[in-house]
Scaffold this motif. Structure first.
Motif, PDB file in Angstrom:
ATOM      1  N   LYS A  12       0.826  -1.211   0.000  1.00 34.04           N
ATOM      2  CA  LYS A  12       0.000   0.000   0.000  1.00 34.04           C
ATOM      3  C   LYS A  12       0.858   1.259   0.000  1.00 34.04           C
ATOM      4  CE  LYS A  12      -3.855  -2.244   2.393  1.00 34.04           C
ATOM      5  NZ  LYS A  12      -4.639  -2.315   3.657  1.00 34.04           N
ATOM      6  N   SER A  13       1.945   1.250   0.778  1.00 33.44           N
ATOM      7  CA  SER A  13       2.825   2.419   0.833  1.00 33.44           C
ATOM      8  C   SER A  13       3.486   2.675  -0.511  1.00 33.44           C
ATOM      9  CB  SER A  13       3.891   2.225   1.919  1.00 33.44           C
ATOM     10  OG  SER A  13       3.298   2.084   3.193  1.00 33.44           O
ATOM     11  N   LEU A  14       3.998   1.610  -1.148  1.00 40.28           N
ATOM     12  CA  LEU A  14       4.642   1.784  -2.441  1.00 40.28           C
ATOM     13  C   LEU A  14       3.645   2.214  -3.516  1.00 40.28           C
ATOM     14  CD1 LEU A  14       7.048  -1.281  -2.366  1.00 40.28           C
ATOM     15  CD2 LEU A  14       7.665   1.126  -2.179  1.00 40.28           C
ATOM     16  N   GLU A  15       2.441   1.688  -3.428  1.00 39.78           N
ATOM     17  CA  GLU A  15       1.412   2.112  -4.370  1.00 39.78           C
ATOM     18  C   GLU A  15       1.092   3.593  -4.181  1.00 39.78           C
ATOM     19  OE1 GLU A  15      -1.124   1.896  -7.507  1.00 39.78           O
ATOM     20  OE2 GLU A  15       0.278   0.365  -6.784  1.00 39.78           O
ATOM     21  N   ARG A  16       1.070   4.026  -2.917  1.00 42.43           N
ATOM     22  CA  ARG A  16       0.838   5.443  -2.635  1.00 42.43           C
ATOM     23  C   ARG A  16       1.980   6.304  -3.172  1.00 42.43           C
ATOM     24  NH1 ARG A  16      -2.629   9.551  -2.078  1.00 42.43           N
ATOM     25  NH2 ARG A  16      -1.960  11.070  -0.503  1.00 42.43           N
ATOM     26  N   VAL A  17       3.230   5.814  -2.999  1.00 47.88           N
ATOM     27  CA  VAL A  17       4.383   6.551  -3.522  1.00 47.88           C
ATOM     28  C   VAL A  17       4.311   6.657  -5.036  1.00 47.88           C
ATOM     29  CG1 VAL A  17       6.887   6.463  -3.821  1.00 47.88           C
ATOM     30  CG2 VAL A  17       5.889   6.017  -1.579  1.00 47.88           C
ATOM     31  N   ARG A  18       3.961   5.564  -5.702  1.00 45.29           N
ATOM     32  CA  ARG A  18       3.847   5.619  -7.166  1.00 45.29           C
ATOM     33  C   ARG A  18       2.751   6.582  -7.605  1.00 45.29           C
ATOM     34  NH1 ARG A  18       4.453   0.109  -6.759  1.00 45.29           N
ATOM     35  NH2 ARG A  18       2.239  -0.210  -7.190  1.00 45.29           N
ATOM     36  N   ALA A  19       1.648   6.580  -6.850  1.00 47.91           N
ATOM     37  CA  ALA A  19       0.571   7.508  -7.192  1.00 47.91           C
ATOM     38  C   ALA A  19       1.019   8.958  -7.024  1.00 47.91           C
ATOM     39  CB  ALA A  19      -0.654   7.214  -6.327  1.00 47.91           C
ATOM     40  N   LEU A  65       4.135  10.081  -7.157  1.00 45.70           N
ATOM     41  CA  LEU A  65       5.092  10.402  -8.219  1.00 45.70           C
ATOM     42  C   LEU A  65       4.390  10.649  -9.544  1.00 45.70           C
ATOM     43  CD1 LEU A  65       8.005   7.882  -7.482  1.00 45.70           C
ATOM     44  CD2 LEU A  65       7.996  10.360  -7.111  1.00 45.70           C
ATOM     45  N   GLY A  66       3.372   9.845  -9.817  1.00 43.56           N
ATOM     46  CA  GLY A  66       2.611  10.067 -11.041  1.00 43.56           C
ATOM     47  C   GLY A  66       1.905  11.411 -11.036  1.00 43.56           C
ATOM     48  N   ALA A  67       1.319  11.738  -9.879  1.00 42.44           N
ATOM     49  CA  ALA A  67       0.654  13.038  -9.782  1.00 42.44           C
ATOM     50  C   ALA A  67       1.656  14.173  -9.920  1.00 42.44           C
ATOM     51  CB  ALA A  67      -0.087  13.137  -8.442  1.00 42.44           C
ATOM     52  N   ASP A 119       4.120  18.413 -15.804  1.00 41.76           N
ATOM     53  CA  ASP A 119       3.852  18.580 -17.239  1.00 41.76           C
ATOM     54  C   ASP A 119       2.817  19.671 -17.491  1.00 41.76           C
ATOM     55  OD1 ASP A 119       5.676  16.619 -17.761  1.00 41.76           O
ATOM     56  OD2 ASP A 119       4.179  15.010 -17.913  1.00 41.76           O
ATOM     57  N   GLN A 120       1.780  19.691 -16.659  1.00 41.86           N
ATOM     58  CA  GLN A 120       0.750  20.706 -16.830  1.00 41.86           C
ATOM     59  C   GLN A 120       1.303  22.113 -16.586  1.00 41.86           C
ATOM     60  OE1 GLN A 120      -2.464  19.591 -14.267  1.00 41.86           O
ATOM     61  NE2 GLN A 120      -3.148  17.899 -15.592  1.00 41.86           N
ATOM     62  N   SER A 138      14.623  13.583 -13.705  1.00 42.09           N
ATOM     63  CA  SER A 138      15.748  12.670 -13.474  1.00 42.09           C
ATOM     64  C   SER A 138      15.848  12.271 -12.011  1.00 42.09           C
ATOM     65  CB  SER A 138      17.056  13.340 -13.917  1.00 42.09           C
ATOM     66  OG  SER A 138      17.010  13.635 -15.293  1.00 42.09           O
ATOM     67  N   LYS A 139      15.669  13.244 -11.101  1.00 45.24           N
ATOM     68  CA  LYS A 139      15.716  12.917  -9.672  1.00 45.24           C
ATOM     69  C   LYS A 139      14.574  11.994  -9.284  1.00 45.24           C
ATOM     70  CE  LYS A 139      18.189  16.985  -8.002  1.00 45.24           C
ATOM     71  NZ  LYS A 139      18.145  18.164  -7.079  1.00 45.24           N
ATOM     72  N   ALA A 140      13.411  12.183  -9.879  1.00 43.29           N
ATOM     73  CA  ALA A 140      12.267  11.328  -9.543  1.00 43.29           C
ATOM     74  C   ALA A 140      12.500   9.891  -9.970  1.00 43.29           C
ATOM     75  CB  ALA A 140      10.999  11.870 -10.204  1.00 43.29           C
ATOM     76  N   ARG A 141      13.335   9.692 -10.999  1.00 44.88           N
ATOM     77  CA  ARG A 141      13.583   8.341 -11.503  1.00 44.88           C
ATOM     78  C   ARG A 141      14.914   7.790 -11.013  1.00 44.88           C
ATOM     79  NH1 ARG A 141      10.327   6.598 -15.469  1.00 44.88           N
ATOM     80  NH2 ARG A 141      11.914   5.147 -16.205  1.00 44.88           N
ATOM     81  N   THR A 142      15.504   8.404  -9.970  1.00 45.06           N
ATOM     82  CA  THR A 142      16.756   7.888  -9.416  1.00 45.06           C
ATOM     83  C   THR A 142      16.539   6.489  -8.854  1.00 45.06           C
ATOM     84  OG1 THR A 142      17.524  10.100  -8.859  1.00 45.06           O
ATOM     85  CG2 THR A 142      18.554   8.250  -7.698  1.00 45.06           C
TER      86      THR A 142
END
Length: 343
Positions: free
Chosen positions: A238-245, A247-249, A255-256, A311-315
């Motif tokens: 659940k924590s990793l899913e929250r982190v991915r969400a 990061l996606g946001a 981008d916006q 780049s930092k987000a994808r470290t």
């Protein structure tokens, strides 16, 4: 890269990480601790059993000495010295079955032997009926008690005290065999249980090492046992899913923002281009050109900042990466530039 392969640095990172986990795993330490405690337990039980058998054998030998001595004292009181000597001689001719071998010594006050199979009087006081260990022929240990029968007559009764040694050796052999099997069973069971636990924990660690595939690492192929590790796995997923969400946001918002800022700036740049197409004084045209240059620098700086943030987000994200043979790459580069280098 080739030198690294020969020196062992070319091993996959995952294998090196697993090797490090195996060396420092708490489950391995628990297994070794269980083995050590099993060995201590077996040795403690053996020591306790050995001491119990020795104490029981000593008590039995002491009882045999006291009973035999009391019987001989009664014989002396009822039949006199001659009867006592006769009974001692009779007993020396009999080999008892199932108990210690008795030994006797009847002496006068000066220590002269009257009858018996012992050669000399030990360091025991007959006046107080002292009991203690002695050594008989061939340095065999025995337990003896001395008593004073009369003013010039004293009696010593001794029983060999090493009769329990064969039993003690059998018990020791039994503990060695049984203890070894017990420790091996504990080791095998502990290693199996520790391996299961380590495998489940490793799935959670792998999820944190590769968060992009956490949902596929933590939850599948795990037998649900309803214990603390299952709870940890669920919370980790659940924590990793929250982190991915998040990061996606974050990426979507970035981008916006980039789009919302770049679009007005580009529109402004287009208006300045149209303004330059009109007849303007030279100083105004120069200022418009400078403004356009400032706008382009601002747009370039914004894009650079967004690239750095991305780049930092994808470290640590290895998605899309593949192993590269640096030795082969260097060889191909050398072949490519060999002619130019010679020129």
């Amino acid at each position: 890269a080739c030198a690294g392969d020969h020196l062992g640095f070319g091993l996959p990172a995952a294998q090196r990480e697993l090797a490090g986990i195996a060396r420092t795993s708490i489950f391995s330490r628990i297994v070794w601790l269980a083995i050590a405690l099993s060995v201590v337990l077996v040795l403690g039980l053996w020591a306790l059993t050995d001491q119990t058998i020795r104490s029981a054998a000593h008590a039995s030998t002491e009882e045999s000495v006291d009973v035999d001595l009391a019987g001989l004292v009664d014989i002396y009181a009822s039949g006199g010295q001659a009867e006592l000597e006769s009974r001692i001689a009779d007993r020396l001719t009999i080999t008892p079955a199932g108990r210690s071998q008795p030994h006797y010594l009847l002496t006068d006050e000066t220590g002269g032997r009257i009858v018996g199979d012992l050669q000399e009087w030990p360091d025991l006081d007959p006046k107080v009926s002292e009991i203690g260990p002695i050594e008989i022929a061939d340095d065999r240990p025995a337990l003896a008690r001395a008593t004073q029968l009369g003013p010039d007559l004293r009696l010593l009764v001794a029983y060999e005290s090493d009769q329990a040694e064969p039993l003690l050796r059998r018990v020791a052999a039994l503990f060695i065999i049984g203890g070894t099997l017990f420790v091996l069973a504990i080791a095998l069971f502990g290693r199996h249980a520790a391996g299961k636990l380590q495998s489940r924990i490793e799935q959670i660690n792998a999820a944190f090492r590769r968060p992009e595939s956490a949902q596929a690492v933590v939850t599948p192929r795990v037998v649900r046992r309803g214990d603390e590790i299952d709870e940890l796995a669920d919370n980790s997923a659940k924590s990793l899913e929250r982190v991915r969400a998040l990061l996606g946001a974050y990426r979507e918002t970035s981008d916006q923002i980039a789009h919302e800022i770049r679009t007005p700036l580009m529109h402004l740049d287009q208006r300045l281009v149209k303004a330059l197409q009109e007849p303007l004084p030279p100083n105004v045209s120069a200022r418009i050109v400078d403004a356009r240059a400032d706008i382009r620098r601002l747009v370039g700086m914004l894009e650079s900042l967004l690239d750095i943030a991305s780049s930092k987000a994808r470290t640590g994200d290895r998605h899309g990466l593949a192993p590269v043979n640096l030795s082969d790459m260097a060889t191909r580069i050398c072949n490519l530039y060999e002619v130019s280098a010679e020129e």
